[in-house]
Design an enzyme around this catalytic site. Structure first.
Site, PDB file in Angstrom:
ATOM      1  CG  HIS A 148       9.419  52.170  42.368  1.00 17.16           C
ATOM      2  ND1 HIS A 148      10.425  52.246  43.300  1.00 17.16           N
ATOM      3  CD2 HIS A 148       9.589  53.213  41.529  1.00 17.16           C
ATOM      4  CE1 HIS A 148      11.164  53.306  43.043  1.00 17.16           C
ATOM      5  NE2 HIS A 148      10.694  53.907  41.979  1.00 17.16           N
ATOM      6  CG  ASP A 154       7.081  56.882  34.745  1.00 19.25           C
ATOM      7  OD1 ASP A 154       7.264  58.099  34.617  1.00 19.25           O
ATOM      8  OD2 ASP A 154       7.987  56.076  35.009  1.00 19.25           O
TER       9      ASP A 154
END
Ligand code: ACO
Length: 426
Positions: free
Chosen positions: A304, A361
């Site tokens: 991320h 996710d």
């Protein structure tokens, strides 16, 4: 501490003001940098650039903190509903009972989709990706509801219309892709239940709403509701900065979200886990591929831009996976693979050194599969969840006294002055 930063160049000192946010994060205000110094800044991917001041979402990527309007996402996931969280983001505070009731009534009143829109749906090629359909249909809403959004009341109506209709439109696109008649929203069902019913009810097999699935969907949407200045939200703000209409700005956000490095990752994760499963469960091979310098493959659902520790949303998502699968008595081999892969990756020096942890996710697709959502609808599910965030960010940018049309600069590296040569002389 000084409230200025000094920039020294060519014997001159320039003073740049320091801005401090409510959680102590610091920024150098370069609003007058070019006018004062002739310089611009260069920051590909905007990893060091604050594009706005915002009071909506706070995240700390080092500590794994995420809060909407100051409230930890963990508390909202445990105690709130998606509808209430949407209100919180858009209006800046939790609603009173009466405000929540009125919000529900408005959502219900606006949940039907114009019948003429069905003609568009029916003419998309059968294999169209639902994200492509949804983003263009959201843009098309402007033609069906052309009223200008100027007064507070009109803006609230447009916002509610979007929240109510996008859910109906998403379910419609699924039904049409299956060749089924679309199901109308029902006034007696709450936001999430209504969506599930519109997705799965058929005249020959009435849908039985399961409490556990509704709660899992609420949590999924709450966890996706906002994430400050990510790629799709920045797209909404940037497109909106040209004072285009809200529908067009949201449609731009949806297009950005579709990418596999952003909201498309939930689909990519399930495809990756399925492949690992089909190949006998050898996740180590995929870990090696993710590490190989000459292989473009990335471990989907890992990494991320902001989180350099475990994504707090992924933690909740993983827990919800266990709860949901346990409650409905479902075994999913992909969940076992995901857990083993995560354990192995978190011990691997490459993943440790690169701060690569599961993101939102990684586990969310397993929840969606358990609810019965087909893989190609996963990013649409993300988009419905992110809608309140996009709307609140758009609203905030419209009211921002520092608002200017978004117009970054560049460092030009092309040819110097050269002249046109007629085609016969080239
Ligand atoms: N697998 C393997 N290596 C990775 C991964 C990954 N998933 N993510 C980053 N890296 C490596 C890069 O190869 C690079 O290594 P290097 O420095 O040795 O060359 C380093 O980590 C930094 O990568 P960047 O691409 O610079 O990181 P950035 O912050 O720009 O990208 C992103 C963040 C796009 C999320 C990235 O981690 C990624 O591609 N992840 C996989 C896709 C994904 O899961 N996306 C969903 C993100 S969450 C969301 O949008 C909802």
């Amino acid at each position: 501490m000084d409230d200025i930063v000094k920039l020294v160049y060519d014997g001159k000192t320039y003073e740049l003001p320091v801005i401090v946010g409510s959680e102590g994060e610091r920024a150098i205000d370069i609003t007058n940098l070019r006018a004062d110094t002739g310089f611009i800044t260069l920051d590909p991917g905007f990893a060091n650039t604050g594009a706005c001041q915002s009071s909506i979402t706070y995240m700390d990527g080092e500590k794994g903190i995420l809060r909407y309007r100051g409230i930890p996402v963990e508390e909202l996931a445990e105690k709130s509903t998606f509808k209430e969280t949407a209100y919180l983001l858009i209006h800046g505070r939790l609603p009173s009972e009466e405000e929540l009731r009125n919000f529900s009534i408005m959502l219900n009143d606006n949940s039907l989709v114009h019948e003429d829109m069905k003609a568009f749906y029916q003419n998309y090629p059968r294999a169209s990706h639902p994200m492509g359909i949804l983003s263009s249909m959201v843009n098309a809403l402007r033609s069906f509801y052309p009223a200008l959004q100027i007064s507070e009341e009109e803006i609230n109506l447009t916002v509610t219309r979007l929240l109510a209709k996008v859910r109906t439109m998403a379910a419609m696109s699924y039904k049409i892709s299956r060749g089924h008649t679309s199901v109308y929203p029902r006034p007696d069902l709450a936001y999430c239940e209504n969506f599930l019913n519109m997705m799965f009810h058929t005249p020959v097999k009435p849908y039985r709403i399961k409490r556990e699935m509704v709660r899992a969907l609420e949590v999924f949407w709450i966890l996706h509701a906002d994430h400050e200045q990510n790629c799709s939200t920045s797209a909404v703000r940037m497109v909106g900065s040209a004072r285009t209409n809200l529908y067009a700005a949201i449609s731009a956000g949806m297009s950005a979200l579709w990418g596999p490095l952003h909201g498309g990752a939930n689909q990519a994760v399930i495809e990756m886990l399925t492949k690992i499963h089909e190949e006998g469960g050898n996740y180590q091979k995929f870990i090696e591929r993710a590490k190989a310098k000459d292989d473009p493959f990335r471990m989907m659902g890992f990494g991320h831009r902001v989180y350099k520790t475990y994504d707090p949303r992924a933690k909740i998502m993983k827990q919800k996976c266990d709860e949901l699968l346990g409650a409905i008595n479902l075994e999913d081999p992909l969940l076992d693979i995901a857990k083993e892969l995560e354990e192995a990756a978190l011990k691997d020096p490459y993943f440790v050194d690169h701060n690569l942890y599961p993101n939102v996710d990684f586990y969310s697709g397993i929840i969606l599969r358990a609810i019965g959502i087909p893989t190609n609808m996963f990013t649409v599910m993300f988009a419905i969840g992110r809608l309140p965030g996009w709307i609140s960010q758009w609203k905030e940018s419209m009211d921002d006294p520092q608002w200017r049309i978004s117009r970054p600069r560049q460092v030009y590296t092309g040819p110097n002055l050269t002249h046109y040569i007629p085609v016969e002389d080239r």
